[in-house]
Motif scaffolding. Structure first.
Motif, PDB file in Angstrom:
ATOM      1  N   LYS A 113      24.800  65.206  22.024  1.00  0.00           N
ATOM      2  CA  LYS A 113      25.910  64.243  22.029  1.00  0.00           C
ATOM      3  C   LYS A 113      27.236  64.853  22.478  1.00  0.00           C
ATOM      4  N   SER A 114      27.389  66.176  22.339  1.00  0.00           N
ATOM      5  CA  SER A 114      28.661  66.808  22.707  1.00  0.00           C
ATOM      6  C   SER A 114      28.825  66.844  24.221  1.00  0.00           C
ATOM      7  N   LYS A 115      30.070  67.022  24.668  1.00  0.00           N
ATOM      8  CA  LYS A 115      30.344  67.069  26.107  1.00  0.00           C
ATOM      9  C   LYS A 115      29.632  68.250  26.768  1.00  0.00           C
TER      10      LYS A 115
ATOM     11  N   VAL B  63      25.269  70.647  30.134  1.00  0.00           N
ATOM     12  CA  VAL B  63      24.292  71.726  30.221  1.00  0.00           C
ATOM     13  C   VAL B  63      22.858  71.196  30.160  1.00  0.00           C
ATOM     14  N   GLY B  64      22.643  70.137  29.373  1.00  0.00           N
ATOM     15  CA  GLY B  64      21.293  69.613  29.185  1.00  0.00           C
ATOM     16  C   GLY B  64      20.863  68.637  30.248  1.00  0.00           C
ATOM     17  N   THR B  65      21.172  68.922  31.491  1.00  0.00           N
ATOM     18  CA  THR B  65      20.774  68.055  32.608  1.00  0.00           C
ATOM     19  C   THR B  65      20.086  68.880  33.696  1.00  0.00           C
TER      20      THR B  65
END
Length: 359
Positions: A221-223, A228-230
């Motif tokens: 949920k954090s920016k 990073v999680g893409t």
């Protein structure tokens, strides 16, 4: 993730030391920076680029170690004359065991465990293999054989040619051995080999940390997590690899501030972190076996830990023993304390984060 970051940092430093064999005036940090840029580019191009690079780096390492062992056998057989006597198996025990006291032997455990870092990755590849029930047990069972060949075999060859008392800890023993017997070109080749080994480890670290960080931040949920999680258009965790590379690059700064102690310090941090990781794996295994037994499915297990649960508790005791050893030297003590503080900080941060989510 932090464990593999520490490994990459140690290997970047080692690469700089190996390059200084040819170019003594090139600073370690410059070599590390160039290496990181090259490996970063390889890792963001495609998975196939990483795989192809790693394949050839591994071939070089294996061929060199096998050749070293063969050369060692030949030199011992002909009783080859060296600057310190003759090549002989007696060189291995010359001077006796614990010649400089038991403390030196105990302090070596830190570097020995560091050399085994990454062995747990065998289990992590289970989801990417076609037949894990066959492949994983086979890979695990081959580990002892490979340890005997690549670790024990190469060490016996080295010490048979070159008495251990004359090996300097500041450069590769492979290079020292061949330079000592007058084969300068062979020393250059071996230095190239150990350099490729360090590059290979760093390459694997970049690949692993990128995937781990992506998994840790995926659907976060954090920016930072959302970035990073893409995956990129090529289905590569570009941002995770970039972030990991940036953290590893901190070693460049450390190399400038403390060039003489970086490798020892970083490898100590990695060892301490892996003591925690391996400890968690063993505890997870104990809990898993208890759950399997409770469910009544223990008979269905086809690949069991030998001597369970004694072997699990023995491993935990041994790792606690190594942690105590780390307190015997200033560099490793600082790394131990630093790692413990880091783990506590992670636990507190996670607890606070969970509490905020609940509120």
């Amino acid at each position: 993730w932090m464990c593999w970051i520490a490994i990459a940092m140690a290997e970047v430093t080692a690469s700089g030391l190996y390059v200084q064999f040819w170019f003594p005036n090139i600073p370690i940090w410059l070599t590390g920076l160039v290496l990181l840029v090259i490996l970063f580019v390889i890792n963001i191009v495609a998975v196939s680029a990483f795989g192809e690079t790693e394949f050839w780096l591994a071939i070089i390492k294996i061929a060199a170690i096998v050749a070293l062992i063969i050369i060692g056998i030949v030199l011992v057989a002909i009783h080859f004359k060296t600057p310190y006597g003759h090549a002989s198996l007696s060189n291995v025990v010359k001077g006796g065991f614990f010649a400089n006291g038991a403390k030196g032997f105990l302090l070596s455990f830190q570097m020995v465990l560091f050399s085994f870092a990454g062995i747990e990755m065998i289990g992590m590849t289970a989801s990417e293999t076609q037949d894990p029930l066959v492949t994983i047990p086979k890979s695990i069972n081959e580990v002892p054989t490979r340890v005997l060949l690549f670790y024990i075999g190469s060490l016996l060859a080295l010490m048979s040619i070159f008495p251990w008392q004359h090996v300097s800890p500041t450069s590769s023993p492979f290079v020292q051995v061949f330079a000592g017997v007058g084969i300068q070109s062979a020393a250059m080749i071996i230095n190239f080999v150990v350099l490729t080994a360090a590059i290979s480890a760093c390459n694997s670290s970049l690949f692993t940390t990128g995937r781990m960080l992506f998994s840790l931040t995926y659907d976060g949920k954090s920016k930072l997590s959302q970035k990073v999680g893409t995956l990129s258009k090529r289905q590569i965790p570009f941002n995770a690899i970039l972030f990991s590379t940036g953290v590893i690059a901190v070693i460049v700064l450390l190399s400038i501030l403390m060039p003489g102690n970086v490798f020892s310090f970083i490898s100590s941090v990695a060892t301490t972190c892996f003591l925690f990781v391996w400890g968690m794996i063993v505890l997870a295994h104990i809990k898993y076996r208890k759950a399997i037994k409770k469910s009544g499915n223990e008979r269905k297990l086809t690949f069991k830990m030998p001597l369970y649960p004694i072997s699990d508790y023995f491993v935990l005791i041994f790792m606690a023993f190594v942690a105590v050893i780390l307190t015997m030297k200033t560099e490793t003590l600082i790394a131990l304390v630093g790692s413990i503080v880091w783990l506590i900080a992670l636990f507190v941060a996670k607890s606070l984060s969970d509490k905020v989510k609940e509120d």
